[in-house]
Design a protein around this motif. Structure first.
Motif, PDB file in Angstrom:
ATOM      1  N   ALA A  95       0.788  -1.181  -0.073  1.00  0.00           N
ATOM      2  CA  ALA A  95       0.010  -0.038  -0.165  1.00  0.00           C
ATOM      3  C   ALA A  95       0.893   1.256   0.090  1.00  0.00           C
ATOM      4  O   ALA A  95       1.912   1.149   0.430  1.00  0.00           O
ATOM      5  N   SER A  96       0.410   2.256  -0.536  1.00  0.00           N
ATOM      6  CA  SER A  96       0.869   3.654  -0.467  1.00  0.00           C
ATOM      7  C   SER A  96       1.340   3.981   1.070  1.00  0.00           C
ATOM      8  O   SER A  96       0.534   3.665   1.874  1.00  0.00           O
ATOM      9  N   TYR A  97       2.334   4.843   1.234  1.00  0.00           N
ATOM     10  CA  TYR A  97       2.613   5.430   2.410  1.00  0.00           C
ATOM     11  C   TYR A  97       1.176   5.935   3.283  1.00  0.00           C
ATOM     12  O   TYR A  97       1.143   5.781   4.259  1.00  0.00           O
ATOM     13  N   GLU A  98       0.625   6.946   2.230  1.00  0.00           N
ATOM     14  CA  GLU A  98      -0.610   7.614   2.937  1.00  0.00           C
ATOM     15  C   GLU A  98      -1.766   6.428   3.194  1.00  0.00           C
ATOM     16  O   GLU A  98      -2.086   6.653   4.366  1.00  0.00           O
ATOM     17  N   ASP A  99      -1.905   5.406   2.654  1.00  0.00           N
ATOM     18  CA  ASP A  99      -2.881   4.374   2.955  1.00  0.00           C
ATOM     19  C   ASP A  99      -2.242   3.696   4.041  1.00  0.00           C
ATOM     20  O   ASP A  99      -3.085   3.510   5.187  1.00  0.00           O
ATOM     21  N   ARG A 100      -1.182   3.286   4.434  1.00  0.00           N
ATOM     22  CA  ARG A 100      -0.436   2.551   5.528  1.00  0.00           C
ATOM     23  C   ARG A 100      -0.514   3.557   6.800  1.00  0.00           C
ATOM     24  O   ARG A 100      -1.072   3.043   7.886  1.00  0.00           O
ATOM     25  N   TYR A 101      -0.266   4.806   6.609  1.00  0.00           N
ATOM     26  CA  TYR A 101      -0.381   6.041   7.726  1.00  0.00           C
ATOM     27  C   TYR A 101      -1.788   5.893   8.084  1.00  0.00           C
ATOM     28  O   TYR A 101      -2.208   5.760   9.243  1.00  0.00           O
ATOM     29  N   LYS A 102      -2.704   6.010   7.291  1.00  0.00           N
ATOM     30  CA  LYS A 102      -4.249   6.031   7.637  1.00  0.00           C
ATOM     31  C   LYS A 102      -4.759   4.813   8.321  1.00  0.00           C
ATOM     32  O   LYS A 102      -5.389   4.897   9.453  1.00  0.00           O
TER      33      LYS A 102
END
Length: 190
Positions: A7-14
């Motif tokens: 997953a993208s960084y943004e998705d993993r962060y969320k």
């Protein structure tokens, strides 16, 4: 490749935010992004596309920011074994930067079986402690369920996932067509 399915960084962060919401004193950090941005500042776009930031890079950054802090790394027994068999990028640097400070989670699955041979794990921990003057310790947790992140990412079985993934994370994965719910995965299952 595995990297292409992440997953993208943004998705993993969320998903981390959703997983840890409401837990006192837990902060989901942007450290990975800050580390990437620091390493990428003088690179062109092509170079940035191939830039990878790993655990050793994060430790370098943390130790630069907080040189008097003794960091300890908590990880599962299978991941510890991979790290100490040099399967990670800069594995030896991770051991050196942490000075052998690891808390290794040894879990016993629902069926009583272990993901990693306990004797082999004990030997590897002892080796790290001897060779790195470390303080690696094993924490036995027989109450954790057997969870495979690989299986969770590839599954579209909501019953299975609802018992292994935070409900808000499962909702996010479905709404964003990620992992086992991606259109290419679902089409290949038909």
């Amino acid at each position: 490749s595995k990297r292409g399915r992440l997953a993208s960084y943004e998705d993993r962060y969320k998903m981390c935010q959703l997983s840890f919401q409401g837990i006192p004193r837990v902060i989901v950090s942007h450290a990975e992004q800050r580390c990437f941005e620091g390493k990428a500042k003088d690179l062109n776009e092509t170079q940035k596309m191939s830039l990878r930031v790993g655990t050793a890079d994060l430790l370098d950054m943390f130790l630069e920011e907080e040189p008097t802090t003794d960091f300890t790394f908590c990880l599962g027994a299978d991941t510890f074994m991979d790290l100490t068999k040099w399967k990670w990028r800069r594995s030896k640097d991770v051991l050196s930067l942490l000075k052998g400070r690891f808390l290794v989670i040894f879990r016993i699955g629902d069926n009583g079986e272990c993901v990693v041979d306990e004797e082999a794990l004990q030997q590897q921990v002892q080796k790290v402690n001897t060779e790195n003057n470390g303080n690696a310790r094993i924490l036995r947790l027989p109450t954790l369920t057997e969870v495979s992140s690989t299986l969770a990412r590839s599954s579209s079985d909501e019953t299975y996932l609802s018992s292994h993934v935070h409900p808000a994370v499962l909702k996010y994965i479905k709404e964003n067509n990620m992992y086992g719910f991606s259109e290419s995965i679902l089409e290949s299952k038909e």
